[in-house]
Design a protein around this motif. Structure first.
Motif, PDB file in Angstrom:
ATOM      1  N   VAL A  60       0.917  -1.123   0.065  1.00  0.00           N
ATOM      2  CA  VAL A  60       0.024  -0.022  -0.034  1.00  0.00           C
ATOM      3  C   VAL A  60       0.951   1.222  -0.006  1.00  0.00           C
ATOM      4  N   PRO A  61       0.867   2.144  -1.005  1.00  0.00           N
ATOM      5  CA  PRO A  61       1.546   3.196  -1.118  1.00  0.00           C
ATOM      6  C   PRO A  61       0.871   4.205  -0.381  1.00  0.00           C
ATOM      7  N   GLY A  62       1.889   5.016   0.572  1.00  0.00           N
ATOM      8  CA  GLY A  62       1.455   6.231   1.390  1.00  0.00           C
ATOM      9  C   GLY A  62       1.821   7.382   0.958  1.00  0.00           C
ATOM     10  N   VAL A  63       1.625   8.472   1.764  1.00  0.00           N
ATOM     11  CA  VAL A  63       2.195   9.833   1.368  1.00  0.00           C
ATOM     12  C   VAL A  63       3.657  10.025   1.858  1.00  0.00           C
ATOM     13  N   VAL A  64       3.967   9.609   3.157  1.00  0.00           N
ATOM     14  CA  VAL A  64       5.253   9.855   3.753  1.00  0.00           C
ATOM     15  C   VAL A  64       6.071   8.533   3.608  1.00  0.00           C
ATOM     16  N   ASP A  65       5.197   7.174   3.992  1.00  0.00           N
ATOM     17  CA  ASP A  65       5.656   5.873   3.874  1.00  0.00           C
ATOM     18  C   ASP A  65       4.870   5.119   3.352  1.00  0.00           C
ATOM     19  N   ASP A  66       5.435   3.761   2.872  1.00  0.00           N
ATOM     20  CA  ASP A  66       4.488   2.797   2.182  1.00  0.00           C
ATOM     21  C   ASP A  66       4.324   1.874   2.948  1.00  0.00           C
ATOM     22  N   PHE A  67       3.440   0.896   2.951  1.00  0.00           N
ATOM     23  CA  PHE A  67       3.190  -0.188   4.126  1.00  0.00           C
ATOM     24  C   PHE A  67       3.202  -1.554   3.171  1.00  0.00           C
ATOM     25  N   ILE A  68       3.569  -2.702   3.997  1.00  0.00           N
ATOM     26  CA  ILE A  68       3.229  -4.002   3.511  1.00  0.00           C
ATOM     27  C   ILE A  68       2.359  -4.701   4.393  1.00  0.00           C
ATOM     28  N   LYS A  69       1.011  -4.657   4.181  1.00  0.00           N
ATOM     29  CA  LYS A  69       0.038  -5.472   4.936  1.00  0.00           C
ATOM     30  C   LYS A  69       0.163  -6.856   4.729  1.00  0.00           C
ATOM     31  N   LEU A  70       0.339  -7.546   5.915  1.00  0.00           N
ATOM     32  CA  LEU A  70       0.495  -8.975   6.109  1.00  0.00           C
ATOM     33  C   LEU A  70      -0.865  -9.881   6.739  1.00  0.00           C
ATOM     34  N   ALA A  71      -1.112 -11.053   6.081  1.00  0.00           N
ATOM     35  CA  ALA A  71      -2.302 -11.846   6.531  1.00  0.00           C
ATOM     36  C   ALA A  71      -1.587 -13.064   6.620  1.00  0.00           C
ATOM     37  N   THR A  72      -2.266 -13.895   7.315  1.00  0.00           N
ATOM     38  CA  THR A  72      -1.814 -15.330   7.249  1.00  0.00           C
ATOM     39  C   THR A  72      -2.864 -16.238   7.585  1.00  0.00           C
ATOM     40  N   PRO A  73      -2.670 -17.440   6.699  1.00  0.00           N
ATOM     41  CA  PRO A  73      -3.542 -18.474   6.903  1.00  0.00           C
ATOM     42  C   PRO A  73      -3.503 -19.253   7.927  1.00  0.00           C
ATOM     43  N   LEU A  74      -4.560 -19.925   8.612  1.00  0.00           N
ATOM     44  CA  LEU A  74      -4.322 -20.702   9.956  1.00  0.00           C
ATOM     45  C   LEU A  74      -3.328 -21.850   9.877  1.00  0.00           C
ATOM     46  N   GLU A  75      -2.805 -22.364   8.944  1.00  0.00           N
ATOM     47  CA  GLU A  75      -2.134 -23.418   8.767  1.00  0.00           C
ATOM     48  C   GLU A  75      -0.449 -22.633   9.035  1.00  0.00           C
ATOM     49  N   THR A  76      -0.213 -21.543   8.555  1.00  0.00           N
ATOM     50  CA  THR A  76       1.136 -20.866   8.580  1.00  0.00           C
ATOM     51  C   THR A  76       1.039 -20.329  10.136  1.00  0.00           C
ATOM     52  N   LEU A  77       0.011 -19.814  10.810  1.00  0.00           N
ATOM     53  CA  LEU A  77      -0.059 -19.624  12.198  1.00  0.00           C
ATOM     54  C   LEU A  77       0.235 -21.088  13.005  1.00  0.00           C
ATOM     55  N   GLY A  78      -0.413 -22.035  12.940  1.00  0.00           N
ATOM     56  CA  GLY A  78      -0.156 -23.288  13.379  1.00  0.00           C
ATOM     57  C   GLY A  78       1.027 -23.776  13.293  1.00  0.00           C
ATOM     58  N   ARG A  79       1.763 -23.575  12.232  1.00  0.00           N
ATOM     59  CA  ARG A  79       3.274 -23.965  12.091  1.00  0.00           C
ATOM     60  C   ARG A  79       4.210 -23.191  12.916  1.00  0.00           C
ATOM     61  N   ALA A  80       3.809 -21.885  12.829  1.00  0.00           N
ATOM     62  CA  ALA A  80       4.619 -20.898  13.733  1.00  0.00           C
ATOM     63  C   ALA A  80       4.342 -21.340  15.280  1.00  0.00           C
ATOM     64  N   ALA A  81       3.161 -21.758  15.587  1.00  0.00           N
ATOM     65  CA  ALA A  81       2.748 -22.042  16.878  1.00  0.00           C
ATOM     66  C   ALA A  81       3.455 -23.304  17.431  1.00  0.00           C
ATOM     67  N   VAL A  82       3.579 -24.302  16.626  1.00  0.00           N
ATOM     68  CA  VAL A  82       4.344 -25.532  17.019  1.00  0.00           C
ATOM     69  C   VAL A  82       5.844 -25.145  17.080  1.00  0.00           C
ATOM     70  N   GLU A  83       6.384 -24.101  16.266  1.00  0.00           N
ATOM     71  CA  GLU A  83       7.765 -24.051  16.348  1.00  0.00           C
ATOM     72  C   GLU A  83       8.044 -23.107  17.610  1.00  0.00           C
ATOM     73  N   LEU A  84       6.997 -22.388  18.229  1.00  0.00           N
ATOM     74  CA  LEU A  84       7.190 -21.419  19.257  1.00  0.00           C
ATOM     75  C   LEU A  84       6.769 -22.374  20.532  1.00  0.00           C
ATOM     76  N   GLN A  85       6.264 -23.700  20.378  1.00  0.00           N
ATOM     77  CA  GLN A  85       6.031 -24.589  21.492  1.00  0.00           C
ATOM     78  C   GLN A  85       4.851 -23.816  22.379  1.00  0.00           C
ATOM     79  N   ILE A  86       3.948 -23.219  21.701  1.00  0.00           N
ATOM     80  CA  ILE A  86       2.898 -22.434  22.392  1.00  0.00           C
ATOM     81  C   ILE A  86       1.985 -23.717  22.862  1.00  0.00           C
ATOM     82  N   LYS A  87       1.923 -23.364  24.271  1.00  0.00           N
ATOM     83  CA  LYS A  87       0.708 -24.218  25.030  1.00  0.00           C
ATOM     84  C   LYS A  87      -0.570 -23.557  24.836  1.00  0.00           C
ATOM     85  N   LYS A  88      -1.843 -24.348  24.808  1.00  0.00           N
ATOM     86  CA  LYS A  88      -3.149 -24.292  24.431  1.00  0.00           C
ATOM     87  C   LYS A  88      -3.872 -24.973  25.184  1.00  0.00           C
ATOM     88  N   ARG A  89      -5.016 -24.575  25.659  1.00  0.00           N
ATOM     89  CA  ARG A  89      -6.255 -25.384  26.298  1.00  0.00           C
ATOM     90  C   ARG A  89      -6.908 -26.314  25.660  1.00  0.00           C
TER      91      ARG A  89
END
Length: 154
Positions: free
Chosen positions: A48-77
């Motif tokens: 997204v081009p801006g006036v002073v700065d540009d931005f890179i917006k990020l979203a992530t699919p659930l599977e990508t979040l899940g992979r990161a959660a495994v790598e981080l060893q997040i504990k969940k209920r």
């Protein structure tokens, strides 16, 4: 067989890219490397081009979040009331948030940070990046972004 309801991927993080007074192709190349690396780790990317700065917006699919959660060893209920280390293969065993998301915003933020700051040069040679008239060598095994780089949440 696990049945995972796909969460809608919304843009949640924005990386700020300052505009510079240099040749556009030099700036674009550096930003393109960043965009490509974000895509390589599984992000959905929008520039997204801006006036002073540009931005890179990020979203992530659930599977990508899940992979990161495994790598981080997040504990969940779990559904049986125990907190266990998250495992993607057992995703159905974990309790969802009251609003339906598998991960809380805090967990999502940790996963995003892990993915963003975990981008490393895995090629066989250094990559020369040019930004604001300066050259930077992205060495083999070196992380692309250093902690402390700016990004915003949406």
């Amino acid at each position: 067989m696990n049945v995972v309801e796909e969460e809608e991927s919304a843009f949640e993080i924005g990386v700020v890219v300052p505009k510079r007074n240099v040749k556009a192709e030099e700036e674009d190349y550096c930003v393109e490397v960043l965009v490509n690396e974000f895509k390589n780790v599984g992000f959905i990317v929008e520039r997204v081009p801006g006036v002073v700065d540009d931005f890179i917006k990020l979203a992530t699919p659930l599977e990508t979040l899940g992979r990161a959660a495994v790598e981080l060893q997040i504990k969940k209920r779990t559904r049986i009331g125990m907190d266990l280390q998250f495992e993607w293969d057992e995703v159905d065993a974990f309790v969802r948030q009251p609003y339906g998301s598998l991960f809380s915003w805090c967990e999502r933020f940790h996963c995003y940070r892990h993915l963003i700051y975990g981008i490393m040069n895995k090629s066989k040679s250094a990559v020369t990046l040019r930004f604001d008239g300066k050259e930077f060598n992205w060495e083999v095994g070196e992380y692309l972004l250093k902690n402390g780089c700016s990004f915003v949440t949406f």
